[in-house]
Design a protein around this motif. Structure first.
Motif, PDB file in Angstrom:
ATOM      1  N   THR A 106       3.704  -5.057  -5.015  1.00 60.33           N
ATOM      2  CA  THR A 106       2.475  -4.953  -5.831  1.00 60.33           C
ATOM      3  C   THR A 106       2.241  -3.529  -6.330  1.00 60.33           C
ATOM      4  O   THR A 106       1.348  -3.297  -7.142  1.00 60.33           O
ATOM      5  CB  THR A 106       1.230  -5.427  -5.043  1.00 60.33           C
ATOM      6  OG1 THR A 106       1.041  -4.556  -3.914  1.00 60.33           O
ATOM      7  CG2 THR A 106       1.380  -6.861  -4.578  1.00 60.33           C
ATOM      8  N   ASP A 107       3.062  -2.585  -5.837  1.00 58.87           N
ATOM      9  CA  ASP A 107       2.944  -1.207  -6.326  1.00 58.87           C
ATOM     10  C   ASP A 107       3.676  -1.027  -7.660  1.00 58.87           C
ATOM     11  O   ASP A 107       3.511  -0.004  -8.322  1.00 58.87           O
ATOM     12  CB  ASP A 107       3.492  -0.246  -5.267  1.00 58.87           C
ATOM     13  CG  ASP A 107       3.054   1.190  -5.519  1.00 58.87           C
ATOM     14  OD1 ASP A 107       2.156   1.404  -6.359  1.00 58.87           O
ATOM     15  OD2 ASP A 107       3.610   2.096  -4.866  1.00 58.87           O
ATOM     16  N   ALA A 108       4.485  -2.008  -8.028  1.00 56.76           N
ATOM     17  CA  ALA A 108       5.122  -1.954  -9.356  1.00 56.76           C
ATOM     18  C   ALA A 108       4.206  -2.718 -10.311  1.00 56.76           C
ATOM     19  O   ALA A 108       4.566  -3.760 -10.872  1.00 56.76           O
ATOM     20  CB  ALA A 108       6.519  -2.557  -9.302  1.00 56.76           C
ATOM     21  N   GLU A 109       2.977  -2.192 -10.462  1.00 56.17           N
ATOM     22  CA  GLU A 109       1.922  -2.915 -11.183  1.00 56.17           C
ATOM     23  C   GLU A 109       1.815  -2.534 -12.654  1.00 56.17           C
ATOM     24  O   GLU A 109       1.363  -3.331 -13.470  1.00 56.17           O
ATOM     25  CB  GLU A 109       0.562  -2.684 -10.496  1.00 56.17           C
ATOM     26  CG  GLU A 109      -0.173  -1.386 -10.877  1.00 56.17           C
ATOM     27  CD  GLU A 109       0.589  -0.111 -10.543  1.00 56.17           C
ATOM     28  OE1 GLU A 109       1.437  -0.160  -9.644  1.00 56.17           O
ATOM     29  OE2 GLU A 109       0.348   0.920 -11.191  1.00 56.17           O
ATOM     30  N   GLY A 110       2.271  -1.312 -12.967  1.00 61.33           N
ATOM     31  CA  GLY A 110       2.130  -0.853 -14.355  1.00 61.33           C
ATOM     32  C   GLY A 110       2.858  -1.783 -15.306  1.00 61.33           C
ATOM     33  O   GLY A 110       2.360  -2.161 -16.372  1.00 61.33           O
ATOM     34  N   THR A 133       6.942   5.323 -13.120  1.00 59.15           N
ATOM     35  CA  THR A 133       7.780   5.349 -11.910  1.00 59.15           C
ATOM     36  C   THR A 133       7.939   6.750 -11.306  1.00 59.15           C
ATOM     37  O   THR A 133       8.097   7.741 -12.028  1.00 59.15           O
ATOM     38  CB  THR A 133       9.219   4.834 -12.221  1.00 59.15           C
ATOM     39  OG1 THR A 133       9.835   5.714 -13.169  1.00 59.15           O
ATOM     40  CG2 THR A 133       9.205   3.422 -12.752  1.00 59.15           C
ATOM     41  N   GLY A 134       7.932   6.769  -9.974  1.00 56.59           N
ATOM     42  CA  GLY A 134       8.283   7.996  -9.268  1.00 56.59           C
ATOM     43  C   GLY A 134       9.732   8.358  -9.581  1.00 56.59           C
ATOM     44  O   GLY A 134      10.097   9.535  -9.613  1.00 56.59           O
ATOM     45  N   ALA A 135      10.553   7.343  -9.842  1.00 52.93           N
ATOM     46  CA  ALA A 135      11.977   7.584 -10.115  1.00 52.93           C
ATOM     47  C   ALA A 135      12.171   8.436 -11.374  1.00 52.93           C
ATOM     48  O   ALA A 135      13.130   9.207 -11.458  1.00 52.93           O
ATOM     49  CB  ALA A 135      12.705   6.254 -10.272  1.00 52.93           C
ATOM     50  N   LEU A 176       0.812  -1.222   0.000  1.00 50.07           N
ATOM     51  CA  LEU A 176       0.000   0.000   0.000  1.00 50.07           C
ATOM     52  C   LEU A 176       0.851   1.279   0.000  1.00 50.07           C
ATOM     53  O   LEU A 176       1.847   1.362   0.718  1.00 50.07           O
ATOM     54  CB  LEU A 176      -0.904  -0.020   1.238  1.00 50.07           C
ATOM     55  CG  LEU A 176      -2.046   0.969   1.301  1.00 50.07           C
ATOM     56  CD1 LEU A 176      -3.077   0.693   0.218  1.00 50.07           C
ATOM     57  CD2 LEU A 176      -2.725   0.894   2.684  1.00 50.07           C
ATOM     58  N   LYS A 177       0.412   2.255  -0.781  1.00 53.08           N
ATOM     59  CA  LYS A 177       1.105   3.541  -0.823  1.00 53.08           C
ATOM     60  C   LYS A 177       0.810   4.333   0.453  1.00 53.08           C
ATOM     61  O   LYS A 177      -0.242   4.143   1.060  1.00 53.08           O
ATOM     62  CB  LYS A 177       0.582   4.366  -2.006  1.00 53.08           C
ATOM     63  CG  LYS A 177       1.096   3.928  -3.349  1.00 53.08           C
ATOM     64  CD  LYS A 177       0.565   4.852  -4.435  1.00 53.08           C
ATOM     65  CE  LYS A 177       1.064   4.435  -5.796  1.00 53.08           C
ATOM     66  NZ  LYS A 177       2.521   4.526  -5.951  1.00 53.08           N
ATOM     67  N   PRO A 178       1.695   5.270   0.819  1.00 48.26           N
ATOM     68  CA  PRO A 178       1.343   6.192   1.912  1.00 48.26           C
ATOM     69  C   PRO A 178       0.167   7.085   1.495  1.00 48.26           C
ATOM     70  O   PRO A 178      -0.093   7.241   0.296  1.00 48.26           O
ATOM     71  CB  PRO A 178       2.610   7.021   2.102  1.00 48.26           C
ATOM     72  CG  PRO A 178       3.583   6.607   1.071  1.00 48.26           C
ATOM     73  CD  PRO A 178       3.003   5.524   0.226  1.00 48.26           C
TER      74      PRO A 178
HETATM   75  N1  BES Z   1       1.967   4.811 -10.564  1.00 51.85           N
HETATM   76  C1  BES Z   1       3.180   4.679  -9.872  1.00 51.85           C
HETATM   77  C2  BES Z   1       4.270   5.618 -10.374  1.00 51.85           C
HETATM   78  C3  BES Z   1       4.104   7.068 -10.034  1.00 51.85           C
HETATM   79  C4  BES Z   1       4.527   7.539  -8.816  1.00 51.85           C
HETATM   80  C5  BES Z   1       3.618   7.932 -10.966  1.00 51.85           C
HETATM   81  C6  BES Z   1       4.408   8.893  -8.540  1.00 51.85           C
HETATM   82  C7  BES Z   1       3.520   9.275 -10.688  1.00 51.85           C
HETATM   83  C8  BES Z   1       3.909   9.760  -9.476  1.00 51.85           C
HETATM   84  C9  BES Z   1       3.737   3.253 -10.030  1.00 51.85           C
HETATM   85  O1  BES Z   1       2.804   2.246 -10.175  1.00 51.85           O
HETATM   86  C10 BES Z   1       4.524   2.969  -8.805  1.00 51.85           C
HETATM   87  O2  BES Z   1       3.958   2.966  -7.751  1.00 51.85           O
HETATM   88  N2  BES Z   1       5.805   2.751  -8.980  1.00 51.85           N
HETATM   89  C11 BES Z   1       6.682   2.491  -7.890  1.00 51.85           C
HETATM   90  C12 BES Z   1       7.618   1.414  -8.329  1.00 51.85           C
HETATM   91  C13 BES Z   1       8.418   0.820  -7.211  1.00 51.85           C
HETATM   92  C14 BES Z   1       7.551   0.047  -6.270  1.00 51.85           C
HETATM   93  C15 BES Z   1       9.457  -0.076  -7.834  1.00 51.85           C
HETATM   94  C16 BES Z   1       7.435   3.771  -7.568  1.00 51.85           C
HETATM   95  O3  BES Z   1       7.749   4.521  -8.497  1.00 51.85           O
HETATM   96  O4  BES Z   1       7.694   4.019  -6.397  1.00 51.85           O
END
Ligand code: BES
Ligand code: ZN
Ligand code: ZN
Length: 498
Positions: free
Chosen positions: A338-342, A368-370, A268-270
């Motif tokens: 599971t947050d790396a779902e895209g 990615t946020g990266a 889960l995301k914050p």
């Molecule tokens: N949808 C997010 C990426 C994202 C983050 C887009 C912030 C726009 C702003 C993606 O599904 C995600 O959560 N990616 C993770 C990947 C990590 C778990 C490897 C991320 O970027 O933190």
């Protein structure tokens, strides 16, 4: 907005006058049709230095006896480009107030047709607000369309009319992408996206939409799409758009990440800013918007778009970190987050793309946020398995002022994503560094070879990470807020002219 090209000297409504920095008076051969008092008023403002005409600035002169005026700054004289004109057009549109009424005439001073059209394009792109969920203004004035006349010579009129027509069609595509992206996630879920695509296709006899629903996706072995979407009561689906299907030969195939809401799932995301994860279907919105732009402008070639739609939710039946899945490609994936779902839904979309005899595949994803860390909101990350093709996309982006910045697809990143202890691939890099590159390297594992030949050549492919550019891009002058609709224009340019 209704935009028309006019060859007479009349000024209807408010006069809009784009001006180059340093102009001290309106040149005599551009004075046609300008009432004496208006000309005097403008020349005084210019010669007194009260309007410097800096890029993207405007000055509104109201209450004059011959009507209202908006002066529009184009910036420094040497090297003013179509991009400057487009930005000025957008800035003017943003500055229009009720007092200016609904009629406008734009008079250009010594501008080429391409520059005039770009100004008009900027106005059309900026003519957008997402207010479906707001109560309407009681006086109903907001509903009146603005009439914009572009004054030009007879010689210029034909070319200007057709360029304006083209940009009107492309702007419709951009605005469709923005509408889809801005829609709140309770109303925008995978099947709703599919319904909208289905309804949309009815207006064109050269477009077909196919929906692969949840049950069909399970049967077909779309393990990535199913793994991401199964924890939601809004089930996942894949939507395939085919334009000019009967045209023979290879064609561009676009693939979109369409996560209608990304909670992160069990990982889960914050909570902070999680609402923004409604934009996580921006990739799918981009390819849908591109299809609209192509359809509106009468594109005759074959084009296919594949959108991978799912909602990423935590649930008793959601995918867990540690699960191993198998998707369309037959490769297994160890899901470590599971947050790396895209990348999981895209793995099926990219593999599916191989069925359509692609000339090339381009995927769009808020991945990615990266990538946002690397490039901020100023440029999309661009990866490709083909240097020449990466250059073409970069050039197409530059041609329409939507930057796509080259990023590396290195073997070391591929190695990182394929060294799972128990599966063929893993959906998470070994550490947090280079997260946008490891994501791209993961996607590359699912780009098929030509004709799916085992030892053949991989299909030309590019990946566009739009996490920083699909929303929150404050310096994007075409947009006030919300979804940007970025890269509909890039892709229209690439497909029709690139
Ligand atoms: N949808 C997010 C990426 C994202 C983050 C887009 C912030 C726009 C702003 C993606 O599904 C995600 O959560 N990616 C993770 C990947 C990590 C778990 C490897 C991320 O970027 O933190
Ligand atoms: Zn995520
Ligand atoms: Zn996501």
């Amino acid at each position: 907005m209704e935009m028309t090209v006019s060859v007479n000297d009349n000024i209807n409504g408010t006069l809009i006058l784009p001006i180059v920095e340093g102009t001290e008076s309106i040149p005599e051969d551009c004075e046609r049709g300008l009432p004496q008092s208006m000309k005097a008023q403008i020349n005084k403002v210019l010669s007194d230095g009260d309007f410097k005409a800096k890029s993207k600035t405007t000055l509104s002169l109201v209450g004059g006896e011959d009507g209202n005026i908006i002066l529009s700054g184009l910036g420094k004289g040497d090297g003013i480009t179509v991009h400057d004109y487009r930005k000025a057009g957008a800035a003017v549109f943003a500055s229009i107030k009720k007092i200016h009424g609904n009629d406008f005439t734009v008079r250009f001073i010594e501008a080429g047709v391409a520059h005039m059209a770009a100004f008009a394009e900027g106005m059309m792109l900026r003519d957008y607000s997402y207010d479906h969920y707001k109560m309407k203004d009681e006086d109903g004035e907001d509903d009146l369309p603005k009439q914009i006349r572009l004054a030009c010579s007879e010689k210029e009129a034909g070319e200007l009319t057709s360029l304006v027509e083209k940009y009107r069609g492309i702007a419709k595509g951009v605005h469709l992408s923005r509408d889809l992206g801005n829609c709140p996630p309770n109303d925008m879920y995978p099947e709703e996206f599919a319904d909208r695509a289905w309804e949309w296709a009815k207006q064109y006899d050269n477009v077909e939409v196919t929906i692969i629903n949840y049950d069909q996706a399970i049967k077909a072995g779309m393990g990535g799409l199913v793994a991401v979407g199964k924890g939601s009561s809004r089930k996942p689906c894949m939507v395939i758009f085919e334009m000019n299907k009967d045209v023979k030969g290879k064609c561009p195939v676009l693939v979109g990440k369409g996560i209608t809401f990304d909670t992160g799932g069990i990982s889960l995301k914050p909570g902070a800013n999680m609402d923004e994860m409604k934009y996580d279907m921006g990739g799918s919105a981009t390819v849908f918007g591109t299809m609209e732009a192509l359809a509106q402008t009468g594109h005759k070639g074959k084009v296919v778009a594949i959108t991978c739609m799912a909602e990423n939710m935590p649930a008793a039946n959601a995918t867990r970190p540690g699960d191993v899945i198998k998707g369309l490609s037959g490769k297994t994936i160890e899901i470590l987050n599971t947050d790396a779902e895209g990348r999981l839904v895209l793995s099926d979309g990219l593999w599916k793309a191989g069925e359509f005899n692609p000339e090339y595949i381009v995927d769009f994803a808020t991945l990615t946020g990266a990538c946002v860390v690397a490039l901020g909101h100023e440029a999309t990350g661009l990866w490709s398995n083909n240097d020449e093709f990466r250059g073409r996309i970069h050039d197409a982006g530059n041609a329409v002022d939507e930057l796509a910045w080259p990023m590396p697809l290195l073997p070391a990143f591929e190695k990182e994503m394929t060294d799972s202890k128990i599966a063929d691939t893993r959906n998470l890099g070994a550490g947090r560094w280079g997260g946008a590159n490891t994501a791209a390297a993961f996607l590359k594992q699912f780009v098929p070879n030509v004709d799916y030949e085992k030892d053949g050549e991989q299909i030309t492919w590019a990946h566009m990470d739009i996490a920083g550019t699909y929303w929150g891009a404050k310096t994007n002058n075409m947009v006030k807020n919300g979804a940007t609709g970025v890269h509909v224009r890039t892709m229209h340019h690439l497909i029709t002219q690139g």
